[in-house]
Design a protein around this motif. Structure first.
Motif, PDB file in Angstrom:
ATOM      1  N   ALA A 177     -37.082  42.691  15.861  1.00  0.00           N
ATOM      2  CA  ALA A 177     -35.805  42.028  15.546  1.00  0.00           C
ATOM      3  C   ALA A 177     -35.575  41.525  14.201  1.00  0.00           C
ATOM      4  O   ALA A 177     -34.472  41.782  13.681  1.00  0.00           O
ATOM      5  CB  ALA A 177     -35.828  40.699  16.452  1.00  0.00           C
ATOM      6  N   LEU A 178     -36.902  41.223  13.535  1.00  0.00           N
ATOM      7  CA  LEU A 178     -36.825  40.736  12.203  1.00  0.00           C
ATOM      8  C   LEU A 178     -36.924  42.254  11.276  1.00  0.00           C
ATOM      9  O   LEU A 178     -36.307  41.955   9.949  1.00  0.00           O
ATOM     10  CB  LEU A 178     -37.837  39.725  11.728  1.00  0.00           C
ATOM     11  N   GLN A 190     -34.378  30.113  13.536  1.00  0.00           N
ATOM     12  CA  GLN A 190     -33.543  31.469  13.330  1.00  0.00           C
ATOM     13  C   GLN A 190     -34.355  32.684  13.689  1.00  0.00           C
ATOM     14  O   GLN A 190     -33.943  33.706  14.067  1.00  0.00           O
ATOM     15  CB  GLN A 190     -33.735  31.462  11.629  1.00  0.00           C
ATOM     16  N   LYS A 194     -32.827  35.638  16.737  1.00  0.00           N
ATOM     17  CA  LYS A 194     -32.661  37.148  16.018  1.00  0.00           C
ATOM     18  C   LYS A 194     -33.542  37.870  17.199  1.00  0.00           C
ATOM     19  O   LYS A 194     -32.899  38.876  17.630  1.00  0.00           O
ATOM     20  CB  LYS A 194     -33.417  37.114  14.928  1.00  0.00           C
ATOM     21  N   GLU A 197     -31.221  37.885  20.455  1.00  0.00           N
ATOM     22  CA  GLU A 197     -30.315  38.888  20.255  1.00  0.00           C
ATOM     23  C   GLU A 197     -30.833  40.218  20.479  1.00  0.00           C
ATOM     24  O   GLU A 197     -30.372  41.101  21.178  1.00  0.00           O
ATOM     25  CB  GLU A 197     -29.481  38.871  18.994  1.00  0.00           C
TER      26      GLU A 197
END
Length: 1023
Positions: A177-178, A190, A194, A197
């Motif tokens: 994700a990152l 945060q 992410k 999602e």
């Protein structure tokens, strides 16, 4: 007999021999037969020596006129008629499957069956796939395997409980994700946003694929490990285990991934068998001789203990050297430099070869005599380390003396606990030496330059005896594919050692398929003395613990955990970071906990291991009435993963396993037997399998071919997939379609609800076929119950090939095509064909749901709006089991085999057959198939496929010289062996003198230009 009346019609017979009269009759027949849909469809043919010049197998198609009634008689024959397509390819296939899913209510089927009344439930608990990527063939293998069993159970009347789920937390999702952003500068919330999602996107793609594969579920009611209700149930399990003191916090060695900067559990490791380490042999000078040796040998003042290790970077952390108490040890002198070394006696020869010098024994002692010895640490001045006994010392490799660094080894830690040694850690979270290791080593990576430096230090002080390359199995982080280290850390653990025996007992009550997997399950339990469940990441379920600001003491109890669980259920676990600590730790909870003010505490930062997430799924997903699933079905990698974590948590909380049976399947691999890899270019994408690839090498196979591949595979080993495997699966499905088309074509216009013939009134061969169909249904049901879809396919193909194509279909075609449409014989045959069609269709439905529903749309005997999956399993009747009938037909088949083997490769229809049997049981059984001494139309003649059959007690004396003679016997076994009789028979085979009928092509006519009596009657009745 049926056609005797035809023989008594000589005037009609003579009349029909005139071509003009026949032509008029045929014209009238033709006008009647072409009703509605134009020309008769071509027949789907099967192997038949009498009618078709077809090789073998059910996959052949010939024009109808190739077998029956060429020319003018063609329209008088009742050939198969159906709109069911023999083959679907390309976009037509894909459109048809999607149409079937839509029209037959695939999306609503799970909910429908949950609402209906059922006596029994079948619960298959879905092991959650990881939500970190696109669907792959491993998913297809697993999901389709489960769906085959679920659809079978649903068809046979059980209420299926199957809730698909996804494992949504963890480092791999966080990393993907990152991406290259990393975690720098991002808050936990945060990072979590992410990651969520990303997981949601992966779930949506995987879910769409599972639905396209035809997997039955309520796809709007799935479980996800990031949902508040699930997390609350998970914390309830955590609380129960903590209250039983099975969960505790401790400082001890754990597997640590520098590449992920977190602790790992055993299940998160992959072992690389090709890992190369720089192994060393190093000396620890003995500064204090063991008392029991010193008294015996005063001249051993300069002895050094020789140790071997594959991890030189751990030498600075050495706290002891361990020996085996019962082993023999020797002090040996090197002949090349007179150095004295202490090694295990049985390792002396190996060491001499390794060092390239002779080792002369100076003295030998038992391990227990080494007690009290003290060595000088080679790289740390003034540091001394003891010689200590330990059970983990082995003689397989090395010197029989083990360098012990309690901070970096599990067994080493056990020694430290026993002898109160220091467990000081010199390695940080990035896998680098800390300042405790000294200025020369500080900030060096232990696996790379740190190792190099330690070796140099050993060389400089004269302690390095030998360095060598060692290829061995070494643990790697399963996600980053980088090596891990063992380092001590303050973590949360589950005391699996205290659960092990209970878990083993619970496992004894679980059925394991294959049984060979049970040993692996037990071995994995033995290897796990504790389970580290804390992770130093953000994307996961927070461990509900608070720490005192000053003392660091943990505040965790049933009051704090219950309150957090309630919050998680309402708000989700994001609230751990969103809410003020006063809400997380309110006054009433502090009061019940007898704790100080909230300002004294800070919230913990660790999250739970994802194996604990998924391992608690039984508590979150299964129904409380009996929260044990009938089955868990996963790949063999879950033996040390989900199977184990689920077992341990369930045994801890409830003293029982969460499953009644385990099914362990293999992995999907390439056709060449290789692991799938993008770099090798052998990855098979299930979406490409279904919808086709960019080039012709990967056509659109559709979902059913993918499902057939799963079913046909030996799932208990590695499962190969590739173009040739898929082409074979497609061909098998198309052959099956051909068989089903033949059956559909021959029940055209037949309504079993009105026109079915009672089993007792059927021809014996038809009754026998129902008997075989009943046995087929029993075998198929047993195979599905054993999770053995491969056996289902083998039974199916054998039934079609042996019992239908090569036997029944070839025997009945004359009666089916040439008898009067509404005759008892033809309706008897159609009744059986409809039962066979229904049985076959239902038996393949769990594997090929799209094809089964497509066939059912064309099949007779049900309302149009009814679907197969809502109408039950294979139907059979106990009346179909007819042992006496079975002996009659199988006795006739034995005689038939003798007949056909006497005329190899020739058309049986061109021969008259005489069967001679002495009076007895076999003769009586054959008489039940043919009452007259001679017949062209008896059931025995039909079964023999001969022109005429003569049945007598002895062969005639006036046989022609060209007659073929053969003898045989048949063992009759009735009433379970009470009646047994070995009956001999003889046969005589002679070419028939009859002519071939131009309509039915049997050799039963008086002349070549006239129809046989049976066909005359049929045609004459048509006007």
């Amino acid at each position: 007999m049926r056609f005797r009346s035809a023989i008594e019609l000589p005037r009609l017979y003579m009349l029909l021999c005139r071509v003009s009269a026949v032509s008029q009759t045929l014209a009238r027949w033709g006008r009647r037969s072409h009703r509605g849909d134009g020309l008769l469809h071509r027949a789907v043919s099967f192997s038949s020596g009498r009618y078709y010049s077809v090789s073998s197998g059910e996959g052949n198609t010939q024009p109808a006129e190739a077998g029956f009634a060429q020319g003018q008689y063609r329209d008088t024959v009742l050939l198969p008629r159906t709109a069911f397509p023999m083959k679907l390819t390309g976009q037509k296939l894909l459109d048809r499957e999607l149409q079937i899913q839509q029209e037959c209510g695939f999306a609503d089927l799970y909910s429908w069956q949950r609402e209906r009344k059922a006596k029994k439930e079948f619960c298959l608990h879905d092991g959650p796939p990881y939500a970190n990527g696109d669907p792959h063939v491993g998913h297809a293998l697993n999901k389709i395997l489960k769906d085959i069993r679920n659809r079978f159970e649903m068809l046979r009347g059980r209420q299926v409980h199957y809730i698909p789920g996804w494992d949504c937390h963890g480092l791999p999702i966080e990393l993907k994700a990152l991406g290259e952003l990393g975690t720098s500068g991002l808050s936990p919330l945060q990072i979590r946003q992410k990651a969520r999602e990303f997981a949601e996107g992966a779930i949506a793609r995987q879910k769409a694929a599972f639905q396209r594969w035809g997997v039955m579920a309520d796809w709007d009611q799935c479980y996800h490990t990031y949902e508040g209700a699930y997390e609350a149930a998970q914390l309830k399990v955590f609380q129960d285990m903590h209250s039983k003191e099975l969960i505790y916090q401790d400082y001890k060695p754990v597997f640590w991934s520098p590449s992920s900067r977190t602790a790992l559990a055993e299940a998160e490791l992959e072992y690389n068998p090709e890992h190369v380490s720089r192994a060393i042999y190093a000396t620890f000078p003995l500064v204090t001789l063991p008392p029991k040796i010193a008294s015996e040998a005063a001249d051993l003042s300069s002895v050094s203990v020789l140790v071997w290790t594959t991890q030189p970077w751990t030498i600075p952390a050495n706290q002891a050297v361990c020996y085996m108490p019962n082993a023999q040890y020797s002090v040996v002198k090197r002949t090349d430099n007179s150095q004295l070394l202490l090694v295990a006696t049985e390792r002396t020869a190996s060491m001499a070869a390794l060092l390239g010098t002779e080792l002369e024994s100076v003295g030998t002692f038992t391990g227990s005599q080494l007690e009290g010895g003290i060595c000088k640490h080679p790289t740390i001045p003034d540091k001394e380390v003891p010689l200590l006994p330990a059970n983990h010392v082995t003689m397989a490799k090395g010197t029989g003396l083990v360098h012990t660094a309690p901070a970096h080894g599990m067994e080493d830690y056990s020694v430290a606990s026993q002898f109160n040694l220091s467990v000081e850690c010199m390695v940080d979270e990035d896998g680098k030496f800390t300042e405790l290791a000294g200025p020369e080593l500080q900030n060096l990576s232990v696996m790379r330059e740190g190792t190099e430096k330690v070796i140099c230090m050993l060389k400089e002080c004269g302690a390095l005896v030998k360095e060598e390359q060692c290829v061995h199995s070494y643990p790697y982080d399963w996600r980053t594919k980088q090596p891990v280290v063992i380092r001590p850390s303050k973590q949360w653990f589950i005391n699996t050692a205290s659960l092990k025996d209970k878990a083993k007992d619970a496992l004894q009550k679980v059925r394991v398929l294959p049984e060979s997997a049970r040993g692996s399950l037990l071995a994995m339990l033995d290897r796990r003395t504790y389970w580290c469940i804390s992770r130093q990441r953000s994307w996961g379920v927070p461990i509900p613990v608070f720490y005192h600001r000053e003392t660091g003491e943990a505040l965790i109890n049933k009051h704090t955990v219950s309150h957090i669980a309630t919050l998680f259920k309402e708000k989700g676990s994001d609230c751990w970071w969103e809410l003020p600590i006063e809400t997380l730790l309110p006054a009433e909870v502090l009061k019940k906990s007898k704790a100080g003010p909230v300002t004294d505490y800070i919230r913990g930062e660790d999250v739970l291991d994802i194996w604990f997430d998924s391992g608690a799924s039984w508590a979150a997903v299964l129904e409380e009435s009996d929260s044990r699933a009938d089955a868990y079905v996963e790949g063999k990698d879950q033996i040390g993963g989900w199977f184990q974590s689920s077992l341990l948590t369930s045994v801890a909380v409830r003293n029982k396993a969460p499953y009644k049976s385990l099914m362990v399947h293999g992995f999907a691999i390439s056709e060449k037997g290789e692991k799938m890899s993008k770099s090798l270019g052998n990855v098979v994408d299930p979406d490409t399998v279904i919808n086709g690839g960019k080039d012709s090498s990967m056509p659109a196979y559709g979902a059913d071919v993918l499902r057939w591949w799963v079913a046909e595979s030996n799932i208990f080993s590695e499962v190969q997939i590739g173009p040739s495997v898929l082409n074979s699966a497609r061909d098998s499905v198309n052959k099956l379609r051909n068989t089903l088309k033949f059956l559909l074509g021959n029940v055209h216009g037949f309504d079993p609800r009105i026109q079915a013939v009672d089993a007792k009134e059927m021809h014996y061969i038809d009754q026998y076929m129902l008997h075989l169909l009943r046995e087929y249904g029993i075998k198929v049901t047993d195979a599905y119950s054993e999770f053995d879809a491969g056996r289902v396919i083998r039974i199916l193909q054998a039934f079609i090939s042996r019992d239908l194509s090569s036997f029944y279909f070839s025997i009945i075609k004359d009666r089916l095509y040439c008898d009067p449409e509404d005759s008892l014989g033809r309706r008897s045959c159609q009744t059986v064909l409809e039962e066979v069609l229904d049985g076959l269709t239902r038996s393949i439905a769990p594997i090929l749901p799209h094809l089964a529903e497509e066939v059912y749309v064309h099949a007779p005997g049900h309302d149009k709006e009814e679907t197969l999956f809502r109408s039950g399993w294979i139907k059979s009747s106990s009346v179909w089991r007819r042992p006496g009938l079975e002996e009659a037909v199988e006795g006739a088949c034995a005689i038939r085999d003798s007949f056909l083997s006497s005329i190899p490769g020739k058309n049986a229809a061109k021969y008259d057959l005489t069967v001679a049997i002495e009076p007895g049981l076999l003769f009586e059984l054959m008489e039940s198939l043919q009452e007259e001494p001679t017949s062209t139309s008896s059931q025995l003649a039909e079964l023999m496929m001969a022109a005429r059959v003569n049945l007598s007690s002895q062969l005639p004396r006036d046989l022609p010289p060209d007659a073929l003679l053969k003898h045989g016997s048949f063992l009759i076994n009735l009433e379970g062996g009470v009646i047994r009789e070995d009956s001999a028979y003889s046969i005589a085979v002679v070419p028939t003198s009859a002519a071939r009928c131009p309509r039915c092509r049997r050799y039963t006519s008086q002349s070549a230009d006239c129809m046989c009596p049976r066909c005359q009657t049929v045609v004459s009745q048509a006007h």
